[in-house]
Write a protein that holds these residues in place. Structure first.
Motif, PDB file in Angstrom:
ATOM      1  N   VAL A  72      28.535  35.653  28.306  1.00 13.58           N
ATOM      2  CA  VAL A  72      29.857  35.090  28.340  1.00 13.58           C
ATOM      3  C   VAL A  72      30.057  34.621  26.762  1.00 13.58           C
ATOM      4  CG1 VAL A  72      30.637  32.284  28.326  1.00 13.58           C
ATOM      5  CG2 VAL A  72      29.038  33.734  30.124  1.00 13.58           C
ATOM      6  N   GLU A  73      31.594  35.414  26.444  1.00 16.46           N
ATOM      7  CA  GLU A  73      31.815  34.994  25.149  1.00 16.46           C
ATOM      8  C   GLU A  73      31.835  33.210  25.047  1.00 16.46           C
ATOM      9  OE1 GLU A  73      34.140  34.881  22.559  1.00 16.46           O
ATOM     10  OE2 GLU A  73      33.735  36.244  21.922  1.00 16.46           O
ATOM     11  N   PRO A  74      31.156  33.460  24.027  1.00 14.74           N
ATOM     12  CA  PRO A  74      30.975  31.863  23.577  1.00 14.74           C
ATOM     13  C   PRO A  74      32.556  30.839  23.298  1.00 14.74           C
ATOM     14  CG  PRO A  74      29.086  33.416  22.695  1.00 14.74           C
ATOM     15  CD  PRO A  74      30.616  34.133  22.686  1.00 14.74           C
ATOM     16  N   HIS A  75      33.431  31.630  22.274  1.00 18.89           N
ATOM     17  CA  HIS A  75      34.009  31.032  21.667  1.00 18.89           C
ATOM     18  C   HIS A  75      35.181  30.667  23.365  1.00 18.89           C
ATOM     19  CE1 HIS A  75      33.987  32.373  17.697  1.00 18.89           C
ATOM     20  NE2 HIS A  75      33.336  33.709  18.028  1.00 18.89           N
ATOM     21  N   ASP A  76      34.907  31.374  24.343  1.00 21.97           N
ATOM     22  CA  ASP A  76      35.793  30.688  25.201  1.00 21.97           C
ATOM     23  C   ASP A  76      35.166  29.533  26.377  1.00 21.97           C
ATOM     24  OD1 ASP A  76      37.742  32.221  24.545  1.00 21.97           O
ATOM     25  OD2 ASP A  76      37.144  33.941  25.612  1.00 21.97           O
ATOM     26  N   LEU A  77      33.853  28.991  25.949  1.00 16.22           N
ATOM     27  CA  LEU A  77      33.178  28.455  26.741  1.00 16.22           C
ATOM     28  C   LEU A  77      33.490  27.285  26.956  1.00 16.22           C
ATOM     29  CD1 LEU A  77      30.599  28.531  28.780  1.00 16.22           C
ATOM     30  CD2 LEU A  77      29.613  26.916  26.842  1.00 16.22           C
ATOM     31  N   GLU A  78      33.461  26.413  28.643  1.00 16.28           N
ATOM     32  CA  GLU A  78      33.826  25.284  29.423  1.00 16.28           C
ATOM     33  C   GLU A  78      32.510  25.024  30.039  1.00 16.28           C
ATOM     34  OE1 GLU A  78      36.433  23.764  28.833  1.00 16.28           O
ATOM     35  OE2 GLU A  78      37.655  25.516  27.564  1.00 16.28           O
ATOM     36  N   LEU A  79      32.118  23.603  29.545  1.00 14.09           N
ATOM     37  CA  LEU A  79      31.539  23.517  29.992  1.00 14.09           C
ATOM     38  C   LEU A  79      31.241  22.620  31.669  1.00 14.09           C
ATOM     39  CD1 LEU A  79      29.300  20.886  27.307  1.00 14.09           C
ATOM     40  CD2 LEU A  79      29.123  23.641  28.216  1.00 14.09           C
ATOM     41  N   GLY A  80      30.328  23.103  32.360  1.00 13.32           N
ATOM     42  CA  GLY A  80      30.117  21.761  33.948  1.00 13.32           C
ATOM     43  C   GLY A  80      29.913  21.009  33.575  1.00 13.32           C
ATOM     44  N   PRO A  81      29.483  20.174  34.925  1.00 10.41           N
ATOM     45  CA  PRO A  81      28.624  18.805  35.030  1.00 10.41           C
ATOM     46  C   PRO A  81      27.293  19.230  34.988  1.00 10.41           C
ATOM     47  CG  PRO A  81      30.148  19.273  36.796  1.00 10.41           C
ATOM     48  CD  PRO A  81      30.369  20.241  36.119  1.00 10.41           C
ATOM     49  N   ARG A  82      26.963  20.518  35.337  1.00 11.62           N
ATOM     50  CA  ARG A  82      25.442  20.739  35.483  1.00 11.62           C
ATOM     51  C   ARG A  82      25.066  20.792  33.411  1.00 11.62           C
ATOM     52  NH1 ARG A  82      22.787  24.611  33.265  1.00 11.62           N
ATOM     53  NH2 ARG A  82      23.678  26.168  33.482  1.00 11.62           N
ATOM     54  N   GLN A  83      25.867  21.733  32.650  1.00 17.10           N
ATOM     55  CA  GLN A  83      25.825  21.810  31.393  1.00 17.10           C
ATOM     56  C   GLN A  83      25.934  20.722  30.462  1.00 17.10           C
ATOM     57  OE1 GLN A  83      28.374  24.499  31.661  1.00 17.10           O
ATOM     58  NE2 GLN A  83      27.242  26.127  30.245  1.00 17.10           N
ATOM     59  N   THR A  84      26.650  19.126  31.165  1.00 13.98           N
ATOM     60  CA  THR A  84      27.082  18.191  30.559  1.00 13.98           C
ATOM     61  C   THR A  84      25.755  17.400  30.528  1.00 13.98           C
ATOM     62  OG1 THR A  84      29.399  18.323  30.861  1.00 13.98           O
ATOM     63  CG2 THR A  84      28.685  15.687  30.091  1.00 13.98           C
ATOM     64  N   ALA A  85      25.257  17.551  31.774  1.00 15.75           N
ATOM     65  CA  ALA A  85      23.677  16.174  32.903  1.00 15.75           C
ATOM     66  C   ALA A  85      22.718  16.513  31.049  1.00 15.75           C
ATOM     67  CB  ALA A  85      24.006  16.664  33.776  1.00 15.75           C
ATOM     68  N   GLU A  86      22.402  18.413  31.425  1.00 13.41           N
ATOM     69  CA  GLU A  86      21.404  19.361  30.205  1.00 13.41           C
ATOM     70  C   GLU A  86      21.695  18.406  28.561  1.00 13.41           C
ATOM     71  OE1 GLU A  86      20.986  23.087  30.206  1.00 13.41           O
ATOM     72  OE2 GLU A  86      20.698  22.935  31.328  1.00 13.41           O
ATOM     73  N   LEU A  87      22.841  18.272  28.255  1.00 18.77           N
ATOM     74  CA  LEU A  87      23.326  17.841  26.873  1.00 18.77           C
ATOM     75  C   LEU A  87      22.551  16.274  27.141  1.00 18.77           C
ATOM     76  CD1 LEU A  87      26.289  18.583  25.943  1.00 18.77           C
ATOM     77  CD2 LEU A  87      23.921  19.772  24.315  1.00 18.77           C
ATOM     78  N   ASN A  88      22.886  15.269  28.000  1.00 23.28           N
ATOM     79  CA  ASN A  88      22.488  14.132  28.142  1.00 23.28           C
ATOM     80  C   ASN A  88      21.128  13.806  28.015  1.00 23.28           C
ATOM     81  OD1 ASN A  88      25.528  13.158  28.250  1.00 23.28           O
ATOM     82  ND2 ASN A  88      25.356  13.206  30.139  1.00 23.28           N
ATOM     83  N   GLU A  89      20.860  14.727  28.864  1.00 23.78           N
ATOM     84  CA  GLU A  89      19.005  14.222  28.776  1.00 23.78           C
ATOM     85  C   GLU A  89      17.445  15.683  27.811  1.00 23.78           C
ATOM     86  OE1 GLU A  89      18.546  16.669  32.851  1.00 23.78           O
ATOM     87  OE2 GLU A  89      19.004  14.879  34.111  1.00 23.78           O
ATOM     88  N   ALA A  90      18.682  16.234  26.769  1.00 21.77           N
ATOM     89  CA  ALA A  90      17.979  16.754  26.269  1.00 21.77           C
ATOM     90  C   ALA A  90      17.450  15.383  25.105  1.00 21.77           C
ATOM     91  CB  ALA A  90      18.937  17.326  25.002  1.00 21.77           C
TER      92      ALA A  90
END
Length: 322
Positions: A72-90
C-alpha cells in the motif's frame, strides 16, 4: 449422595465462572494499559520505516503492528475502524508526521499514552518540490518543522538521520517500559552499529562516482543526496503521484546530456510510466531506487538494510562508481 455430589460441582462451576471473570478483567486491563495478553508492550507503527525501528529496538518485549499493509502506498492510506481501534489500544505509537495526513489526525485523537513523532527526533530540511538539485535546507528547530508544508519527511533514507531517530526511539521505549530499559538500550546500540556500517558503505561506495547526478521519479532521496555529495533530479516532487510539467521534462533531458546521466530510477510502489517514457526519449536505462516506504515480494531485499544495500549497488552502477 446426589446432594453431596452437587455441592462440589456447583462450587467448581462457581470457581470456573470466577476464573473467567478474572481472566476477562485481566484482558480488559491489559488492553487498557497498552499490553497484549502475554504482557508485551503493544506498539503500533505508522508504516514500514517506523515498524523496522520498533521491531529492532523493541525485540522480544513488544508486539508490533503496522497501519500500512505491504504494497500500500503510505501517502494514500485511509484508516478503517480496526486500525483506529489499534491506535486506542496501543501502549506506544511510532509515526512520522507529515507522511500520512489521515494517520496524523487519528493519532492526535488517540487515547494512547505514548505517542512518538520521529520528526521530532532529528532535523527536517526543505528540498525542491519539483526536481531541482537537492541542496542544504534551512535547519530550524524541531518544533518549527513539525507538520510544516514543504519539509521533506524522507529522513530514513539517510542512515545518519535514521540513526538519530533510532536513538530517540530507544530512549522513549526505555521510559515507556522501564522494566526492560536495559534490553532496549542494548538493542538500540546494536542497530546503531548496523546503521553506522551502512553509512560507511555508502561513503566508500560512492566516493569514486564518475557523475554525481541521478534522476528519479519520486524526490525522496534529498537527504541521501546531501549526505553523500550527490545531486537528485526528481521527475515528480516529494509527492510520488504528482505529474511533471512539460518544461520539467525538457529540463531533465538537458540535464541528462550535460551531466552524463545513464539511468532513470523508478520505484516499486508507484507507476513507472513517466520514468520509462523519459528514458526512451533520452536513450537512458531504467532501474529501481527504492524509497523503502514498504517491503513487498518485489523489493530487492527482505528488510531495511538489505534494500538500502541494493539501492547502493544500483547507484554505484548508474553513477559509474568503482
Amino acid at each position: 449422595m446426589n446432594v453431596r455430589r452437587l455441592i462440589p460441582a456447583t462450587a467448581a462451576a462457581g470457581a470456573v465462572t470466577l476464573g473467567l471473570v478474572t481472566l476477562s478483567a485481566c484482558s480488559t486491563s491489559s488492553a487498557a494499559d497498552g499490553r497484549s495478553s502475554d504482557g508485551k508492550l503493544k506498539v503500533v507503527a505508522s508504516f514500514y520505516p517506523m515498524q523496522y525501528l520498533a521491531e529492532q529496538i523493541g525485540g522480544d518485549h513488544v508486539t508490533v503492528s503496522t497501519l500500512t499493509r505491504p504494497g500500500v502506498e503510505p501517502h494514500d492510506l485511509e484508516l478503517g475502524p480496526r486500525q483506529t481501534a489499534e491506535l486506542n489500544e496501543a501502549g506506544y505509537i511510532l509515526y512520522l508526521k507529515g507522511v500520512q495526513p489521515a494517520v496524523d489526525k487519528a493519532i492526535a485523537q488517540s487515547e494512547a499514552k505514548n505517542k512518538v513523532d520521529a520528526a521530532t527526533l532529528t532535523k527536517l530540511e526543505h528540498h525542491g518540490t519539483e526536481g531541482g538539485h537537492s541542496h542544504e535546507g534551512e535547519e530550524a528547530g524541531h518544533d518549527e518543522h513539525e507538520g510544516e508544508a514543504g519539509a521533506d519527511p524522507h529522513i530514513w533514507l539517510d542512515p545518519v538521520k535514521y540513526a538519530e531517530v533510532a536513538k530517540g526511539v530507544g530512549t522513549s521505549l526505555q521510559k515507556a517500559d522501564p522494566d526492560h530499559a536495559a534490553d532496549y538500550k542494548k538493542n538500540t546500540n546494536a542497530l546503531l552499529t548496523k546503521l553506522n556500517g551502512l553509512n560507511s558503505a555508502y561513503q566508500q561506495g560512492l566516493k569514486t562516482a564518475a557523475t554525481k547526478t541521478f534522476i528519479t521519479t519520486h524526490s525522496a532521496f534529498g537527504y541521501l543526496a546531501e549526505r553523500y555529495g550527490l545531486d537528485q533530479e526528481g521527475i515528480a516532487g516529494i509527492d510520488p503521484e504528482s505529474e511533471p510539467s512539460p518544461a520539467r521534462i525538457k529540463q531533465l533531458q538537458t540535464i541528462a546530456k550535460k551531466d552524463k546521466v545513464t539511468t532513470v530510477f523508478f520505484e516499486t510502489l508507484a507507476s513507472d510510466k513517466t520514468a520509462k517514457t523519459l528514458a526512451v526519449d533520452t536513450g537512458l536505462k531504467t532501474d529501481v531506487l527504492d524509497p523503502l516506504e514498504g517491503i513487498t515480494d518485489k523489493s530487492r531485499g527482505r528488510d531495511y538494510l538489505q534494500v538500502m544495500e541494493s539501492n547502493l549497488a544500483a547507484l554505484q552502477k548508474a553513477l559509474g562508481a568503482k
